[in-house]
Design a protein around this motif. Sequence first.
Motif, short mmCIF file in Angstrom:
data_model
loop_
_atom_site.label_atom_id
_atom_site.label_comp_id
_atom_site.label_asym_id
_atom_site.label_seq_id
_atom_site.Cartn_x
_atom_site.Cartn_y
_atom_site.Cartn_z
N THR A 256 -6.69 18.32 4.24
CA THR A 256 -7.06 18.19 3.08
C THR A 256 -6.37 16.78 2.44
N PRO A 257 -5.25 16.78 2.62
CA PRO A 257 -4.57 15.42 2.16
C PRO A 257 -5.00 14.32 2.95
N ILE A 258 -5.30 14.69 4.44
CA ILE A 258 -5.75 13.41 5.11
C ILE A 258 -7.14 12.96 4.69
N GLU A 259 -8.07 13.94 4.49
CA GLU A 259 -9.24 13.56 3.99
C GLU A 259 -9.34 12.62 2.56
N VAL A 260 -8.50 13.01 1.74
CA VAL A 260 -8.48 12.78 0.41
C VAL A 260 -8.11 11.32 0.31
N PHE A 261 -6.83 11.07 0.62
CA PHE A 261 -6.03 10.13 0.57
C PHE A 261 -6.75 8.88 1.61
N SER A 262 -7.01 9.17 2.80
CA SER A 262 -7.75 8.16 3.73
C SER A 262 -8.85 7.61 3.17
N ARG A 263 -9.78 8.37 2.09
CA ARG A 263 -10.86 7.93 1.67
C ARG A 263 -10.89 7.41 0.13
N THR A 264 -9.82 7.23 -0.20
CA THR A 264 -9.62 6.77 -1.61
C THR A 264 -9.50 5.11 -1.56
N MET B 194 0.90 -1.20 0.14
CA MET B 194 -0.15 0.10 -0.09
C MET B 194 0.94 1.14 -0.06
N HIS B 195 0.46 2.29 -0.83
CA HIS B 195 1.28 3.53 -0.98
C HIS B 195 1.13 4.25 0.46
N THR B 196 2.28 4.64 0.99
CA THR B 196 2.02 5.31 2.39
C THR B 196 2.31 6.96 2.09
N VAL B 197 1.42 7.84 2.57
CA VAL B 197 1.50 9.13 2.42
C VAL B 197 1.88 9.81 3.91
N ALA B 198 3.05 10.60 3.98
CA ALA B 198 3.35 11.07 5.40
C ALA B 198 3.13 12.68 5.23
N LEU B 199 2.46 13.22 6.06
CA LEU B 199 2.28 14.66 6.18
C LEU B 199 3.00 15.04 7.24
N LEU B 200 4.05 16.23 6.97
CA LEU B 200 4.91 16.64 7.52
C LEU B 200 4.27 18.17 8.26
N ALA B 201 3.72 18.01 9.76
CA ALA B 201 3.24 19.09 10.28
C ALA B 201 4.24 20.08 11.07
N LEU B 202 4.45 21.17 10.46
CA LEU B 202 5.26 22.23 11.11
C LEU B 202 4.39 23.06 12.10
N ASP B 203 5.11 23.62 12.94
CA ASP B 203 4.71 24.68 13.82
C ASP B 203 3.89 25.55 13.00
N ARG B 204 2.75 26.31 13.56
CA ARG B 204 1.82 27.14 13.03
C ARG B 204 1.26 26.48 11.57
N VAL B 205 1.13 25.28 11.54
CA VAL B 205 0.44 24.48 10.39
C VAL B 205 -1.18 25.06 10.05
N ILE B 206 -1.28 25.22 8.98
CA ILE B 206 -2.57 25.62 8.55
C ILE B 206 -3.69 24.57 8.67
N ARG C 170 -10.37 -1.89 -1.75
CA ARG C 170 -9.29 -1.79 -0.71
C ARG C 170 -8.69 -0.24 -0.64
N PRO C 171 -8.43 0.03 0.71
CA PRO C 171 -7.79 1.24 0.65
C PRO C 171 -6.67 1.81 -0.14
N GLY C 172 -6.36 2.70 -0.95
CA GLY C 172 -5.48 3.04 -1.77
C GLY C 172 -4.08 3.70 -0.97
N TYR C 173 -4.43 4.12 0.12
CA TYR C 173 -3.02 4.88 0.91
C TYR C 173 -3.34 4.57 2.31
N GLN C 174 -2.17 4.42 2.95
CA GLN C 174 -1.97 4.63 4.27
C GLN C 174 -1.41 5.91 4.60
N VAL C 175 -2.13 6.76 5.58
CA VAL C 175 -1.68 8.17 5.72
C VAL C 175 -1.21 8.25 7.23
N ARG C 176 -0.04 8.86 7.50
CA ARG C 176 0.63 9.23 8.64
C ARG C 176 0.79 10.52 8.76
#
Length: 312
Positions: free
Chosen positions: A19-27, A1-13, A33-39
């Motif tokens: 947005t990517p959490i919702e889009v990739f986790s629901r694909t 499974m394709h893993t997408v890692a989101l890098l949260a920096l301080d003052r993240v919007i 089967r889910p297309g992505y694992q999101v972390r």
Amino acid sequence: MHTVALLALDRVIPFDLSTPIEVFSRTRLPDGRPGYQVRVCAERPEVDAGLFTVRVPWGLEGLDTADTVIVPGTADPEAPLPPAVRDALRAAAANGTRIASICSGTFPLAATGLLDGLRATTHWSAAGLLAAAHPDIEVDPDVLYVDNGQILTSAGAAAGLDLCLHMIRRDYGSAVAADAARLSVMPLEREGGQAQFIVPPHAPAPQGSVLEPLLVWLQDNLGSDLTLADIAAQAGTSTRTLIRRFREQAGTTPLQWLHRARVRQAQHLLETTHHSVERIGAQVGFGSPTAFRDRFKKTTGVTPHTYRRSFS
């Protein structure tokens, strides 16, 4: 499974992070089967997100085994990039990981040097700042996203959705991406770029300048058939002097200023009235529907009809 890692920096919007959490986790793939694992990853367990704090389950090691790393925008794009974050992004790139940014996330990505020599975009309001801070990057403020292969960047806010859908299409094809777009209530591909959302500036002269009364007159007479000679006569000067004063005080030519002012007024009328496109073109001084359409599209990147649909 394709893993997408989101890098949260301080003052993240928060919008850019979610947005990517919702889009990739629901694909979902055709077999369900889910297309992505999101972390979600960060340098520290807690990240300042403005109105609230985000508790992050993964440290920077979460980037090591990811197939895609996404850097959401931050409220302070000029904040120094922590060395550990810089090194983690560079290491991911060296490993061949796909790296993308959303909105002002282009700034921390630029700070790693990974965008040097490449074309990139960011939110239109920050494009000038990005270009000034990183002259080795070819900044394109008009597009929704830029795909350089391994490195991708997107414009602000909803353009992050466009970028995510584009990456899904790259990974799994148009059918899966179209399903993800329907879940997001988004077209798979939007017409035009972010130029359509930018109100073209007049480059107004400072108050008290020689041009100020003339600019007020021009604004009041946008619907008139004005030539350069007409404008010079109103200013009481020669056309040559008029052009020189405009360049010195407004940073453009008289006719360019007039065209932008007309497009700006047309945008307002398209957003706020039900007048026909042809009527609006005539109201703001374009001699024919074709001239109006061509100038509007040249300035905004879309036709008047498409612009109206976007704001209706």
